[in-house]
Design a protein around this motif. Structure first.
Motif, PDB file in Angstrom:
ATOM      1  N   PRO A  80      43.024  72.720  26.783  1.00 21.14           N
ATOM      2  CA  PRO A  80      41.963  73.376  27.138  1.00 21.14           C
ATOM      3  C   PRO A  80      40.692  72.738  27.735  1.00 21.14           C
ATOM      4  O   PRO A  80      39.717  73.239  28.310  1.00 21.14           O
ATOM      5  CB  PRO A  80      41.355  74.058  25.657  1.00 21.14           C
ATOM      6  CG  PRO A  80      41.937  73.143  25.113  1.00 21.14           C
ATOM      7  CD  PRO A  80      43.329  72.451  25.432  1.00 21.14           C
TER       8      PRO A  80
ATOM      9  N   GLN B 128      39.979  72.900  31.399  1.00 24.92           N
ATOM     10  CA  GLN B 128      39.827  74.275  31.896  1.00 24.92           C
ATOM     11  C   GLN B 128      38.357  74.384  31.428  1.00 24.92           C
ATOM     12  O   GLN B 128      37.460  75.225  32.386  1.00 24.92           O
ATOM     13  CB  GLN B 128      40.663  75.196  31.080  1.00 24.92           C
ATOM     14  CG  GLN B 128      42.183  75.247  31.442  1.00 24.92           C
ATOM     15  CD  GLN B 128      43.080  76.147  30.268  1.00 24.92           C
ATOM     16  OE1 GLN B 128      42.653  76.888  29.757  1.00 24.92           O
ATOM     17  NE2 GLN B 128      44.285  75.917  30.524  1.00 24.92           N
ATOM     18  N   ALA B 129      37.482  74.102  30.438  1.00 25.84           N
ATOM     19  CA  ALA B 129      36.385  74.096  30.182  1.00 25.84           C
ATOM     20  C   ALA B 129      35.500  73.394  31.138  1.00 25.84           C
ATOM     21  O   ALA B 129      34.587  73.736  31.513  1.00 25.84           O
ATOM     22  CB  ALA B 129      36.102  73.719  28.891  1.00 25.84           C
TER      23      ALA B 129
ATOM     24  N   THR C 259      32.790  74.766  33.582  1.00 23.92           N
ATOM     25  CA  THR C 259      31.340  74.390  33.568  1.00 23.92           C
ATOM     26  C   THR C 259      30.927  73.828  35.381  1.00 23.92           C
ATOM     27  O   THR C 259      29.818  74.098  35.585  1.00 23.92           O
ATOM     28  CB  THR C 259      31.112  73.256  32.806  1.00 23.92           C
ATOM     29  OG1 THR C 259      31.328  73.513  31.255  1.00 23.92           O
ATOM     30  CG2 THR C 259      29.752  72.732  32.490  1.00 23.92           C
TER      31      THR C 259
END
Length: 117
Positions: A71, A74-75, A79
């Motif tokens: 993850p 993906q974060a 952003t």
């Protein structure tokens, strides 16, 4: 799949750098958009592509038995998309204002100090 993404990333970076070297400020913004999308795809590719496995791991599991999606990339991409959108919208408004005041978006004409604004 990964080879196709590598080629797309290379094309986005090459196109972005080409557009950044143009004399028009509008083309410079297009180059920044292309470079931003290329970097986002690069981060996504480096995060290892896994299909069909969510980044949620069962709480009772002692060891990781299956490959799962990471993850963190993906974060980071999410952003980067938000920050890139803010930067692009600010640059577009700035270019619009420069064009209204000076009547040109050519960087060579904007660089001269012959005339006062």
């Amino acid at each position: 799949m990964e080879l196709l993404l590598i080629l797309i990333i290379g094309l986005l970076h090459a196109g972005g750098l080409y557009m950044l070297l143009r004399r028009s400020m509008f083309k410079m913004i297009i180059g920044l958009i292309l470079l931003g999308n290329g970097v986002n795809l690069l981060i996504f590719l480096l995060g290892r592509l896994t299909k069909g496995h969510p980044p949620v791991i069962d709480g009772n599991a002692k060891i990781f038995s299956e490959i799962y999606a990471d993850p963190l990339p993906q974060a980071l991409i999410l952003t980067a998309i938000v920050i890139g959108f803010g930067l692009q919208s600010f640059a577009i408004i700035l270019i619009k204002r420069v064009y209204q005041v000076l009547g040109t978006d050519d960087l060579d004409e904007l660089n001269s100090t012959d005339e006062e604004i």
